[in-house]
Write an enzyme that holds these catalytic residues in place. Structure first.
Site, mmCIF file in Angstrom:
data_model
loop_
_atom_site.group_PDB
_atom_site.id
_atom_site.type_symbol
_atom_site.label_atom_id
_atom_site.label_comp_id
_atom_site.label_asym_id
_atom_site.label_seq_id
_atom_site.Cartn_x
_atom_site.Cartn_y
_atom_site.Cartn_z
ATOM 1 C CD GLU A 1 34.273 47.044 39.281
ATOM 2 O OE1 GLU A 1 33.173 46.497 39.432
ATOM 3 O OE2 GLU A 1 34.410 48.087 38.613
ATOM 4 C CG PHE A 2 36.719 46.371 33.683
ATOM 5 C CD1 PHE A 2 37.863 45.790 33.145
ATOM 6 C CD2 PHE A 2 35.517 45.684 33.564
ATOM 7 C CE1 PHE A 2 37.802 44.551 32.499
ATOM 8 C CE2 PHE A 2 35.445 44.463 32.920
ATOM 9 C CZ PHE A 2 36.584 43.891 32.383
ATOM 10 C CG ASN B 1 44.190 44.845 34.625
ATOM 11 O OD1 ASN B 1 43.614 45.871 34.265
ATOM 12 N ND2 ASN B 1 44.037 44.346 35.831
ATOM 13 C CB CYS C 1 45.280 45.650 39.102
ATOM 14 S SG CYS C 1 43.919 45.710 40.284
ATOM 15 C CE LYS D 1 44.902 54.549 40.021
ATOM 16 N NZ LYS D 1 44.043 54.181 38.915
#
Ligand SMILES: NC(=O)c1ccc[n+]([C@@H]2O[C@H](COP(=O)([O-])OP(=O)(O)OC[C@H]3O[C@@H](n4cnc5c(N)ncnc54)[C@H](O)[C@@H]3O)[C@@H](O)[C@H]2O)c1
Length: 438
Positions: free
Chosen positions: A149-150, A209, A261, A322
Site C-alpha cells: 500500500e502506498f 520508502n 513507515c 506531518k
C-alpha cells in the site's frame, strides 16, 4: 465481492472503507474490541480527512461491517487483506507476529477458495511464510498475493481512490483476475496495475520508502552544508527540483523524517539486505543522517537559549509527524520534547488534532494549550515542528509580544528570515541564512 480486511489501523480502515464504497461487501475485523465497538458507532480511532464520512455512509448502506470476530468473518470471505501492523523488532527487522497470527486464524476458518493478500509492509519472503501457515490449516484452495500500500496518511482516502499505480504480486491466473476486477474502479483514468512476481512486489514497497527517505536525508545534509558555505537551501531546492529528472517532491529539509513507515521500513530493508549479505551503504547512510537530524531542533534551541535550557519554557507547535494526521509514531516532535524534558526545560505544546494521543504519551509532563498562541504565551522560545497550515501565517506581532523572548526555531522553514528579523525575532531555520545582520 465478499471481502475481509484484517486489521483496522490507518491502512486497513481506509482499504475497507474504499472497497465498500465501490460496492463490495466488506468486513473489517480487528482483535482490538474497544476499537471495533467505536467503529460500529462511527467513532474513528484516527484522524484522516474524508474517512469518517466514508465509514458512516458505507455502514449505513450495510456494505461495511466491523467485527472483532476475525474467524467468523474469514468463513464468508473470498478476498482477504492482511493489514495488521508490522512494527520493528529489536534488531530493526519487521516483526511478523501479527501477520502470521492473522494468517493462522484465517487459515483455520477459510470455507471458500480465497485470494489472501498481504497489504502490510512485509519483507521479501513473507508471502511464502504466510502460505506455509495457511497451508497447515486450510482445507480449501487459496492464493497468496502481495499488494503493498502506498497511501499517505493525511491524504489516505484520496490516495487509495486515485492511486498513481497499483502494485500486485500474484502468481496464479485466478488471483490476477480477481485482483484486476477488484481494482478496476480505482484505475479508470488509465493509471497502471503493475502485475509482477511476489518477491518484487514485496521489495517495491521498501524500495519506494527508502528512495523517498533518501531524498529527505540528502536534502537535510545539503542544508547543513548550505549553512556553512552561505548558500540558501530554498534556492538550491528550487534549482534542482525544476530538473525534470529530479522533480520537486520530497526535497524539503526538516527535523528528520518520522512516521510509522520511513524509519521502520528503512531499518527493515537494511536487515533484509544484511541477511542476504548485500551492503546497502546508501540506505544505511540515509538512516544515520536521519538519526543525526533528529537532534537538530534541540541543538538549535540550546544555542538560541545560550547553552542552557534548564528552567526554560519552550512552546512546541506541531506534534504529529506531518500535517493532516494525528499519528505520532516516530514524530520528530517526540524526540525534541523528550530531549527538552531530559534537559530540565518545560514544554507547552499545541497541535490541531494530535494532542489527545500526545496526552496519553506525556501525561502531566507536557502542558497542552488550546490554541497555538496560548502555547506561545510567556514561552522562552517557540519551536515549529509540524507544518500545519494554521502555523504558516500567524499574527507575527502578536506572537512576538506573547513570547517572553522572541526566539523562533523553525523546523519547517515556514517563515521568511528577513521578515522575521525585521519584526525583531531571533529566527533560526534550516539551511538558510537567518536574516539577522551580525
Ligand atoms: N500507516 C501508513 O501510512 C502505512 C502506509 C502503507 C503501508 N503501511 C503498512 O500497513 C501495515 C499496517 O499499518 P497501520 O499504520 O495501519 O497499523 P496500525 O498499527 O494503525 O493498525 C494495525 C491494526 O492491526 C490490528 N491487529 C494486530 N494483530 C491483529 C490480528 N491478529 N488480527 C486482527 N487485527 C490485528 C491492531 O489491533 C491494529 O488495529 C503496516 O505493515 C504498515 O507498515 C502503513
Amino acid at each position: 465481492m465478499r471481502i475481509l480486511v484484517v486489521g483496522t489501523g490507518y491502512v486497513g480502515l481506509v482499504v475497507g472503507a474504499c472497497l465498500a464504497e465501490t460496492g463490495n461487501a466488506v468486513v473489517c475485523a480487528d482483535v482490538d474490541v474497544p476499537k471495533i465497538d467505536d467503529l460500529q458507532h462511527n467513532v474513528l480511532p484516527i484522524y484522516e480527512p474524508g474517512l469518517e464520512e466514508l465509514v458512516r455512509r458505507n455502514q449505513e448502506q450495510r456494505r461495511l461491517r466491523f467485527s472483532s470476530d476475525v474467524a467468523s468473518a474469514a468463513e464468508e470471505a473470498e478476498v482477504i487483506f492482511l493489514a495488521v501492523g508490522t512494527p520493528p523488532g529489536e534488531d530493526g527487522s519487521a516483526d511478523l507476529r501479527h501477520v502470521l497470527a492473522a494468517a493462522e486464524t484465517v487459515g483455520r476458518h477459510l470455507r471458500n477458495e480465497a485470494v489472501i493478500i498481504t497489504k502490510s509492509t512485509v519483507p521479501v519472503g513473507t508471502a511464502h511464510k504466510v502460505a506455509a501457515v495457511l497451508g497447515r490449516h486450510a482445507r480449501v484452495p487459496f492464493h497468496v498475493c502481495s499488494n503493498p500500500e502506498f497511501l499517505k496518511e493525511g491524504a489516505a482516502v484520496e490516495d487509495f481512490m486515485r492511486p498513481d499505480r497499483v502494485v500486485l504480486g500474484a502468481e496464479t491466473d485466478y488471483a490476477r483476475s480477481v485482483l484486476a476486477e477488484l481494482y478496476a474502479p480505482f484505475v479508470r483514468t488509465g493509471k497502471p496495475i503493475l502485475f509482477m512476481d511476489i518477491a518484487s512486489a514485496e521489495l517495491t514497497k521498501y524500495a519506494a520508502n527508502a528512495m523517498l527517505a533518501t531524498r529527505i536525508s540528502f536534502m537535510n545534509e545539503l542544508a547543513m552544508l548550505c549553512e556553512q558555505v552561505g548558500a540558501n537551501v530554498d534556492s538550491v531546492r528550487r534549482g534542482i527540483g525544476t530538473d525534470a529528472r529530479i522533480g520537486p517532491s520530497f526535497l524539503f529539509p526538516g527535523p528528520g523524517y518520522g512516521g510509522s513507515c520511513f524509519p521502520k521500513d528503512v531499518r527493515a530493508l537494511l536487515c533484509t539486505a544484511g541477511l542476504h549479505g548485500v551492503p546497502l551503504g546508501v540506505v544505511r547512510a540515509v538512516h544515520e543522517a536521519n538519526e543525526r537530524q533528529k537532534h537538530l531542533l534541540f541543538d538549535r534551541l540550546l544555542d538560541a537559549l545560550d547553552g542552557d535550557v534548564r528552567g526554560a519554557r519552550v512552546a512546541v507547535w506541531g506534534l504529529a509527524f506531518k500535517p493532516q494526521t494525528d499519528d505520532l509514531r516516530e514524530s520528530p516532535a517526540l524526540a525534541l520534547i523528550g530531549a527538552l524534558l531530559d534537559a530540565g526545560a518545560s514544554v507547552t505544546a499545541h497541535d490541531p488534532v494530535a494532542m489527545a494521543p500526545a496526552r496519553q504519551l506525556f501525561g502531566d509532563h507536557v502542558t497542552f494549550a488550546a490554541t497555538s498562541y496560548d502555547a506561545a504565551d510567556g514561552a522562552d522560545a517557540l519551536a515549529v515542528v509540524t507544518d500545519w497550515n494554521e502555523y504558516r501565517h500567524p499574527d507575527f506581532v502578536r506572537l512576538r509580544d506573547l513570547l517572553a523572548r522572541p526566539i523562533v526555531v523553525d523546523g519547517r522553514n515556514l517563515y521568511q528570515p528577513a521578515k522575521m528579523a525585521s519584526l525583531g525575532f531571533r529566527y533560526h531555520s534550516i539551511g538558510r541564512p537567518n536574516g539577522m545582520t551580525a
